[in-house]
Structures are given as C-alpha cells and as structure tokens.
Design a protein around this motif. Structure first.
Motif, short mmCIF file in Angstrom:
data_model
loop_
_atom_site.label_atom_id
_atom_site.label_comp_id
_atom_site.label_asym_id
_atom_site.label_seq_id
_atom_site.Cartn_x
_atom_site.Cartn_y
_atom_site.Cartn_z
N GLY A 59 0.90 -1.43 -0.03
CA GLY A 59 0.65 -0.21 0.03
C GLY A 59 1.19 1.35 0.63
O GLY A 59 0.52 2.05 -1.09
N TYR A 60 1.68 1.60 0.47
CA TYR A 60 2.71 2.44 1.09
C TYR A 60 3.50 3.29 -0.57
O TYR A 60 3.32 3.95 -1.56
CB TYR A 60 3.87 1.76 1.48
CG TYR A 60 4.85 3.08 1.49
CD1 TYR A 60 5.07 4.33 2.23
CD2 TYR A 60 6.11 2.92 1.14
CE1 TYR A 60 6.16 5.29 2.12
CE2 TYR A 60 6.78 4.22 0.97
CZ TYR A 60 6.95 4.83 1.58
OH TYR A 60 8.00 6.60 1.12
N SER A 85 1.34 4.17 -2.87
CA SER A 85 0.44 5.64 -2.70
C SER A 85 2.02 6.45 -3.23
O SER A 85 1.55 7.10 -3.16
CB SER A 85 1.09 5.61 -1.06
OG SER A 85 1.79 6.11 -0.80
N ARG A 86 3.26 5.92 -3.55
CA ARG A 86 3.65 6.44 -3.84
C ARG A 86 3.66 7.35 -5.23
O ARG A 86 4.51 7.94 -6.37
CB ARG A 86 5.72 6.04 -3.70
CG ARG A 86 6.02 5.43 -2.55
CD ARG A 86 6.43 7.26 -2.09
NE ARG A 86 6.87 8.17 -3.34
CZ ARG A 86 9.00 8.03 -3.08
NH1 ARG A 86 9.11 7.06 -2.30
NH2 ARG A 86 9.16 8.73 -3.61
N GLU A 102 1.45 8.18 -9.00
CA GLU A 102 0.19 8.79 -9.26
C GLU A 102 -0.04 7.57 -10.28
O GLU A 102 -0.18 6.76 -10.85
CB GLU A 102 1.00 9.77 -9.88
CG GLU A 102 1.35 10.68 -9.22
CD GLU A 102 2.13 12.45 -10.76
OE1 GLU A 102 1.59 11.93 -11.99
OE2 GLU A 102 2.78 12.34 -10.14
N SER A 145 -4.10 5.46 -11.06
CA SER A 145 -4.10 4.05 -10.25
C SER A 145 -3.30 2.66 -10.22
O SER A 145 -2.29 3.37 -11.87
CB SER A 145 -5.70 3.54 -11.21
OG SER A 145 -6.03 1.82 -11.06
N VAL A 172 0.54 4.13 5.09
CA VAL A 172 -0.29 5.35 4.01
C VAL A 172 -1.32 5.89 5.71
O VAL A 172 -1.35 5.60 6.86
CB VAL A 172 -1.24 4.43 2.89
CG1 VAL A 172 -0.03 3.74 2.86
CG2 VAL A 172 -2.03 4.23 3.60
N ALA A 179 4.85 6.85 7.79
CA ALA A 179 4.78 6.10 6.43
C ALA A 179 5.47 5.16 7.32
O ALA A 179 6.18 5.85 8.31
CB ALA A 179 5.40 7.10 5.66
#
Length: 495
Positions: free
Chosen positions: A70-71, A74-75, A77, A79, A377, A382
C-alpha cells in the motif's frame, strides 16, 4: 521544471518469519543444549506446526508486506491498476509469500488478478534470476576463503567477543547458559558463559563464518527480536525491555556484518546490483536490455508513466548492496545498518530539468509499526526513510560499475553490463583540465612509482598470486581482495 518521479526499483527483505532452530538444534520450540528454558511454540506465534517448522511468515510478517504494498502504491500517481509493475521473488516460500502479500496491498480489488503475475526466480529461470534475489546463488564467483574472512576484521575474534561482552553476558543470563555439561563439552570451567566458549571457522556465511559465542548469542538476540516484531507475548519471558532487546540485537547485526564482508558482497551481490542498475538503464534508454526479466518495464517514449520493479530477497541481499555502494543508514528505533524484516533499499529515478537523477533511500518500518501491524499510509505514519545517495544518474551508474565484479554477473546480463561500461565516460578530473603544474606533478609521481616498483616487485614475487577483479570501466585496471572460486554449493539462507 519540478523533479518528476519516473520509477522505483526496490530490493525488499521478506517479512517477519518464525525463527530457525538454534545452532546444533532441531527446533526453535523444543529444548536445546543452550538453554533449559521453554521457548514459545507455534501456537504463541499464531502459526501451524508445519508453517512454524518451515520458518514461513508470521501473521505480522504478512501484514507488514501488505502494508508495504500500500505504501509503494501511494508513491505512484494515478491508479495502481494502470501502473507498469514487475515483481520478482526468490523461490523460498517466505519470499513468495512476501511478494504475494505486497501485491495484494499494492493492487486494488478491481485488478486483483494482477497479483498472480509474480515471477518466481529459480535455477531454471531464463534469463538467470536466482542470483538477483537469492543471497547465496552462484553467479560466477564463490565466497571468500578463511584467510580473507579473517583479514576482513583483523583476525581478532576474541576482541570482538570482548567488545560485545555485556550483550553476550546478558543473553547468556536470559537463556540460563551454560550448563555444567555444556561447559564440560567445550573443556570450559563449570560456571562458563557463552563468552567463554571457543570459536572455530565454519564457512557458513549466515553464522558470520564462525561457530562460537557470536553465532550463538546472535541467534538468540535475533530470535527475541522476531518475537517482538511478531507480537509474541511475553517476549524474552518478560525479563527484558524492548530497549534492551534492541541493544542486544547488535550482536546479530555484527554476525551479519561478518557474513557480508567485501568478498562475500562482490561474489553474491554483484549480480543483484547489476540487475538494479540495468533496470534503471532500460528506463533511461527506453530500450530493452538483455538479462532482464521484463523488457516491457520501460516508458516506451512516455517518461511520465511511472514504473515499479520490486525484488523480494533476504537481509544479506541488502547488506551486500550496502557494502558495495559504501553507504550506511539508520532509521527510527533501529541501530546503524540493520536489515530488519521488510527493509527496502529503494532506487528512485527522477527527471530533473531534463536530466536523470537517482535518490537511494532505505525504508524500515519501526519496531512499533511492525509489532502493532500499523498501516504505512495516511493518516498513519509512513515507514522511516533514510536517504543514502542523491546524485545524477550518470554518477550513480559509474558508482555501481566500479563497485561490482563483472565476473560475478551471469550472462546475458554480464554482456549488458560490459556494454554499459564501455559507453560510460570516465569521471571528471582526468587528463582534461590538468594544467602544467598539475602535469608536472603527475609525471614526478609516476617517476616515484617507477623508482619503487623494483622493491615492491621483489616483495610481491614472494606472495601467493590472487585472483584479480576484472576492470569494466575504461582501460584502467582495478584490483580487489582475491575471491576464492571454489564453490561450496550452499543454498540461499536468510538469517
């Protein structure tokens, strides 16, 4: 123009696992010769007997990788379903488990089928991938000889034991070592402790190449930390604080340091680092390179499309890379250069004003984040991040090419690396720009070297010849400590 993230190339250690049996033991839960105390068995780890015996991921280990996925999502851009992603794992079950749970955390439910697109590296992978993620796969070079290991720390094993005497004494007391029978078996006094036991060279890298006090104390310090991170209660029988166990964990780290000395790192880490560099080069050049598993992992003319390559291996893979890159790190709640479960060495590739740039960072979720299985996240914190390199891609490329041993890289990646080296210009500060005074200094220096050559040659003629490291940048020969090319045939192992 603002710096734009283009790709992440990550080398990730698997999540928390059940502990190995202790030295000369059969199980991490059964009685062993080092301690009369009962150790927590599978139920305390919330694992089946089979999973515990095979040292598979604990429930916390699976959650850590889920949260890491998940982290990383998130990094990037946009989907995660649209991301260009390649996941490669060592064939050991815990590494496949780690990559699978990472993928489940990375991809949202609407594209969950992409989780299955995992590449498992094994001996039959084409191109060879096992040396990328396995910490002891043969890639053209064997590990160091006994004499080279001894030279790596000055041959003062007893001094190292003395340096860690307080930690070893405390661990000895925790496990109630040593019994009179054990002391007698080592011809030690009846009231001996771990520190009093003799040592011997074993050639086993994950034990720091030696049997003896460091290997045994390192094992138990690591086993206690795995209890902490996997939420086993009470850890260390409730007789040690968390801060104390972090301090004791330094013994385990020193054992790992011994196992990841320079020759080990070149023999077993060159292929991994070469693979990571070639993956960046494929993105920068936007052309497929031989030796990589995924030729499609490149922008294809659209540098704004972000890419992810995640490699799932072991603590030694990370420590080899640290040694070759000559970097160091420290993150919240951990000691210097710890390669704890879930540690990630991330190469971040950016476009910065039209120029390529690399930031290397070390991520390691804290003790509390791992023990409590916290998401990584927002709104949660983080994982702590230590930046260890920040430089133009061209400089990073030279750094890697000068650090690795090309003879320890398997084909066809070896040919790719040689081609990259041939096209890499030398570092600034060569003959160009050297003034008259500087040139005179260089000439005088050369004369002095020549004057000494006879003396040095005479001394060198009395020494045993050693294997030379193959130069791959320009025509200037580079050398290193000799690498023993007699393979031991050991399988990869994570300590």
């Amino acid at each position: 123009m603002a710096r734009q993230l283009v790709a992440l190339v990550a080398l990730i250690r698997h999540g928390q696992r059940a502990p190995y049996p202790p030295p000369d033991g059969d199980s991490a839960a059964d009685p062993n010769k080092w301690s009369p105390r009962s150790f927590p068995g599978p139920a305390a780890w919330n694992m089946s007997a089979e999973a515990f015996a095979a040292q598979l991921l604990t429930p916390r280990g699976k959650q850590l990788q889920l949260h890491l996925g998940g982290y990383f999502a998130s990094r990037l851009e946009g989907s995660a379903c649209d991301s260009r992603v390649s996941l490669i794992a060592d064939s050991s079950v815990r590494d496949v488990e780690s990559a699978t749970h990472f993928a489940r955390g990375f991809f949202p439910p609407e594209c969950a089928s992409r989780v299955a697109r995992l590449i498992v590296a094994n001996a039959s992978s084409d191109p060879p991938l096992l040396p990328v993620v396995n910490d002891h796969a043969f890639a053209g070079c064997a590990g160091p000889s006994a004499s080279e290991v001894e030279l790596s720390y000055g041959g003062q094993y007893d001094a190292m034991v003395q340096a860690y005497a307080p930690q070893i004494r405390r661990l000895s007391a925790l496990i109630r070592c040593c019994s009179p029978a054990l002391c007698a078996s080592y011809a030690a006094s009846p009231n001996c402790t771990l520190a009093d036991l003799p040592h011997a060279y074993s050639g086993v890298y994950f034990d720091g190449f030696y049997t003896g006090p460091l290997a045994v104390a390192g094992y138990f310090s690591n086993a206690f930390m795995l209890q902490v991170l996997s939420d086993v209660a009470p850890y260390a029988w409730g007789e040690a604080s968390l801060d104390e166990l972090v301090e004791l964990y330094q013994v385990h780290q020193r054992v790992m340091w011994l196992g990841a000395q320079l020759n080990s790192s070149r023999a077993y880490g060159s292929h991994t680092l070469a693979y990571m560099l070639a993956s960046l080069e494929q993105i920068v050049s936007d052309a497929p390179l031989r030796g990589l598993a995924d030729a499609s992992l490149r922008p294809e003319g659209n540098a704004s499309r972000q890419l992810l390559l995640a490699l799932f291996g072991h603590d030694f893979n990370l420590l080899y890379a640290r040694r070759l890159l000559e970097v160091s790190w420290v993150t919240d709640s951990w000691n210097f250069d710890a390669a704890v479960p879930g540690t990630s060495l991330v190469l971040e590739l950016y476009l910065d004003g039209g120029e390529w740039h690399v930031v290397a960072a070390l991520l390691a979720a804290s003790v509390e984040q791992q023990r409590e299985a916290r998401p990584l996240v927002a709104p949660h914190e983080a994982p702590p991040r230590a930046v260890i390199l920040d430089e133009p891609y061209a400089r990073f490329k030279r750094r890697v090419l000068e650090a690795i041993d090309v003879e320890c890289v398997l084909e066809p990646l070896r040919t790719t690396v040689r081609s990259m080296a041939a096209a890499t210009p030398p570092a600034a500060g060569g003959w160009q720009g050297v003034g008259v005074d500087g040139l005179v200094g260089v000439v005088l220096g050369a004369l002095l070297v020549g004057a000494l050559a006879g003396v040095l040659l005479g001394r060198a003629s009395n020494r045993q010849p050693s294997a030379a490291r193959t130069p791959i940048i320009g025509d200037v020969a580079t050398s290193s400590m000799a690498i023993d090319h007699k393979g031991r045939g050991q399988e990869g192992h994570d300590a």
